[in-house]
Design an enzyme around this catalytic site. Structure first.
Site, mmCIF file in Angstrom:
data_model
loop_
_atom_site.group_PDB
_atom_site.id
_atom_site.type_symbol
_atom_site.label_atom_id
_atom_site.label_comp_id
_atom_site.label_asym_id
_atom_site.label_seq_id
_atom_site.Cartn_x
_atom_site.Cartn_y
_atom_site.Cartn_z
ATOM 1 N N ARG A 61 -17.291 1.532 4.882
ATOM 2 C CA ARG A 61 -16.539 0.515 5.626
ATOM 3 C C ARG A 61 -15.948 1.048 6.928
ATOM 4 N NH1 ARG A 61 -11.279 -0.127 1.592
ATOM 5 N NH2 ARG A 61 -10.085 -0.729 3.417
ATOM 6 N N ARG B 297 1.100 -1.224 -5.251
ATOM 7 C CA ARG B 297 -0.123 -0.531 -5.645
ATOM 8 C C ARG B 297 0.179 0.966 -5.743
ATOM 9 N NH1 ARG B 297 -5.414 -0.724 -2.030
ATOM 10 N NH2 ARG B 297 -4.248 0.610 -0.635
ATOM 11 N N ASN C 36 -12.408 -5.394 0.444
ATOM 12 C CA ASN C 36 -12.850 -4.389 1.429
ATOM 13 C C ASN C 36 -13.695 -3.329 0.747
ATOM 14 O OD1 ASN C 36 -11.036 -5.822 2.942
ATOM 15 N ND2 ASN C 36 -9.400 -4.320 2.733
ATOM 16 N N ASP C 37 -13.185 -2.842 -0.384
ATOM 17 C CA ASP C 37 -13.942 -1.827 -1.107
ATOM 18 C C ASP C 37 -15.059 -2.447 -1.923
ATOM 19 O OD1 ASP C 37 -13.033 0.753 -0.444
ATOM 20 O OD2 ASP C 37 -11.130 0.297 -1.405
ATOM 21 N N GLU D 51 -12.567 -3.452 -7.338
ATOM 22 C CA GLU D 51 -13.094 -2.946 -6.070
ATOM 23 C C GLU D 51 -14.486 -2.342 -6.201
ATOM 24 O OE1 GLU D 51 -9.772 -1.602 -3.362
ATOM 25 O OE2 GLU D 51 -9.300 -0.452 -5.152
ATOM 26 N N ARG E 22 0.866 -1.202 0.000
ATOM 27 C CA ARG E 22 0.000 0.000 0.000
ATOM 28 C C ARG E 22 0.891 1.237 0.000
ATOM 29 N NH1 ARG E 22 -3.565 -3.467 3.428
ATOM 30 N NH2 ARG E 22 -5.673 -3.290 2.587
ATOM 31 N N CYS F 208 -6.798 -9.578 -2.397
ATOM 32 C CA CYS F 208 -5.897 -8.934 -1.437
ATOM 33 C C CYS F 208 -6.665 -8.170 -0.363
ATOM 34 C CB CYS F 208 -4.914 -8.007 -2.148
ATOM 35 S SG CYS F 208 -5.723 -6.645 -2.998
#
Ligand code: PEP
Ligand code: MG
Length: 604
Positions: free
Chosen positions: A485, A348, A474-475, A451, A311, A522
């Site tokens: 979230r 990323r 997550n997204d 995402e 990240r 991921c």
């Protein structure tokens, strides 16, 4: 009296320690530990700020015009008296010497203690004096910020022991909220647990807490109001429970559970170097998610066979001297690549925005999001494409780092084909710029994070631009279910088992496999063993997660017969309650323990 608070469990295990409250002040306050030899200079900084404020207030009082209301002079008297009172600056100095807090933190910690005492007073007049204390502390903090806003004293960076003078009591951080970048600062600190009032399970603060592998509970609502400085606190990171000042019996019970959890951990970590192969011989790739280059060492030690998600935006946060330039980024990416010793590293591009805004200081010249819905605003690839020079700078740094090992570029939150097109153009231009500058660069594969549901629906077209995809669950959950979230108020609706979510994940894996493109997950789902068999049955063979989750997921891989699970897939996906259907499938398909050859790390 012992009190229990319930929140969301975000990082496993039990922590027991003294509460350290990070107060939410009206002024942004930095929280860090200073090195022991800086105690004196840090105390001097606090006292110098006090002298400055005393000077300011005395001048104000002296210059009051004769017709000024007498209350004003009385107010200044009260403020001056507070500045000289031992309960404020002397007590704050105590926090510096005993706990090694920086001066601003020490002051806000003491403000917290005093504010509580005032809140409990019966007398209305006295209770209202809390506002005076707050104003005085604000003045002091401002004086310190003016004094030397950027020069930080040397930070304490050792990992062992507690920062209190006696060095014997573990500490637990309690806050209303902790920004992801602040959480990262605590990475090298001494806290053994975290509690926050706000936040969802996959907020970036929770993600960083998980990456620290320290028990944590978020969304505990009133925790920072109920817990007091120095209270004994137990955090149950598996159940999402926080117990304040537990009785001896409860404390004993949790100490026992803490031991059990450590033993289980030690047992699982024996799988570290075992190849991840299912019962029916399917090879699985287990990768790590990291936030900073140094995390790569932990990833390698945990048995990761590469980095599936670096990240990179964390390099852009908590900056004192502007954003990182090409050289600084190149050095950071190269460090991660070299640390992985030839194993692949997926970097990323910056995912700035939403709950990871840039610091105001670094962002002064750049566009950033003031929108009401930052998660739907200028974030991730949208932000990068709005700052093309900066985007190319990052791409050049990544391309140069790829000389030192296998590197992949991953683009967050792609939703439009035009974004894919522009990204590829930026990459080509970055290559040309490096050629012109005669700087060496290697080959990189380029991937898209899946995402948003639009990306799933567009996948076959999108894949014409990309070598691989990585599903950011997550997204994907956030945007599919329209659930913030990071918002604990709707956390109960943030459901990774939602049939729509599973269907999107399944479609992505199946289509990418059909087009012979790499596919990985991921998001946090990849590190949750409850989903391992299902993802394997969907055809996933590459998972990326926090290093601390690798062993548990590997155990699950070793116990899975994918062929058997595949026969259950349709039933699970068509079920209205896939979690229940998955549990039923598990009782039919799985063996209960890892075969001996695997547990001992033997070749398979
Ligand atoms: C995700 O969204 O699943 C992901 C991995 O990215 P991040 O959590 O950083 O948004
Ligand atoms: Mg994401």
């Amino acid at each position: 009296m012992s009190i229990q608070i319930f929140g969301l469990p975000v990082s496993r295990g039990v922590a027991i320690g003294r509460a350290v409250l990070v107060a939410s002040s009206r002024i942004d306050v930095a929280h860090y530990f200073i090195a022991s030899h800086c105690v004196e200079s840090e105390t001097a900084r606090l006292l110098a700020a006090r002298d400055v404020v005393v000077g300011e207030l005395s001048t104000l009082q002296r210059d009051l015009s004769v017709d000024a209301p007498p209350e004003l002079s009385a107010l200044l008297d009260v403020h001056l008296m507070l500045l000289h009172d031992d309960t404020l600056t002397t007590a704050a100095a105590q926090w510096i010497s005993s706990r090694h807090y920086n001066a601003e933190w020490a002051l806000s910690a003491q403000l917290e203690v005093l504010a509580r005492q005032f809140d409990e007073m019966e007398d209305d007049y006295l209770r209202e004096r809390k506002a005076d204390i707050e104003q005085v502390v604000e003045r002091l903090l401002r004086a310190m910020a003016r004094g030397n806003p950027l020069a930080l004293p040397e930070l304490r960076t050792d990992l062992t022991g507690s920062p209190n003078a006696q060095g014997e009591e573990p500490l637990i951080l309690v806050a209303n909220d902790i920004a992801p970048a602040d959480m990262l600062q605590f990475k090298r600190s001494v806290f053994t647990g975290f509690v926050t009032d706000v936040g969802g399970k996959t907020s970036h603060t929770a993600i960083v807490a998980r990456s620290l592998d320290i028990p944590a509970v978020v969304g505990a609502r009133e925790a920072s109001k109920i817990i007091r400085q120095d209270d004994w606190v137990v955090i149950d990171g598996d159940a999402g429970v926080v117990i304040i000042n537990p009785s001896l019996i409860v404390l004993e019970e949790y100490r026992f559970r803490q031991k059990q959890s450590e033993l289980e951990w030690a047992r699982l970590s024996r799988l570290r170097h075992t190849p991840a192969i299912t019962l029916d011989g399917e090879k699985v790739v287990l990768l790590a998610n990291i936030e900073l280059p140094d995390d790569a060492f932990g990833a390698l030690a945990a048995g990761a066979v590469g980095i599936g998600l670096f990240r990179s935006e964390f390099l852009f946060m908590h900056r004192v001297n502007g954003l990182p330039d090409e050289e600084e980024q190149f050095t950071a990416y190269k460090a991660a690549v070299q640390a992985m010793q030839g194993l692949p590293v997926t970097i990323r591009t910056v995912d700035i925005g939403a709950d990871k805004p840039l610091d105001r200081l670094s962002a002064n010249e750049l566009r950033h999001d003031h929108s009401l819905n930052p998660a739907l605003g200028l974030r991730a690839i949208r932000w990068s494409l709005s700052e093309p020079a900066m985007f190319r700078q990052q791409l050049r740094a990544i391309l140069r780092a790829s000389v030192y090992g296998e590197v992949n570029v991953l683009v967050p939150m792609v939703a439009h084909l035009s974004e894919a097109q522009q990204t590829i153009e930026c990459l080509q231009r970055a290559r040309r710029q490096l050629q012109d500058a005669k700087k060496a660069f290697g080959n990189v594969k380029i991937g898209a994070m899946i995402e948003v549901p639009a990306a799933v629906l567009l996948l076959p077209k999108l894949l014409q631009f990309f070598d691989f995809v990585s599903i950011g669950t997550n997204d994907l959950i956030q945007y599919t279910l329209a659930i913030d979230r990071a918002d604990e108020a709707v956390a109960h609706l943030y459901d990774p088992w939602h049939p729509a979510v599973l269907s999107l994940i399944g479609q992505t894996i199946q289509q990418a496999n059909a087009m012979h493109k790499g596919v990985s997950v991921c998001g946090e789902l990849a590190g949750d063993p409850a989903f391992t068999e299902l993802l394997l049955a969907m055809g996933l063979r590459s998972f990326s997660m926090h290093p601390s989750q690798l062993a548990a997921v590997k155990q699950s891989v070793l116990l899975t017969d994918v062929a058997k699970w595949r026969t259950q897939l349709e039933t699970i996906l068509l079920s209205e309650t896939p979690q229940v259907a998955c549990a039923a499938a598990r009782s039919q398909c799985n063996v209960s323990s890892v075969p001996e050859t695997a547990a001992s790390g033997g070749a398979r």
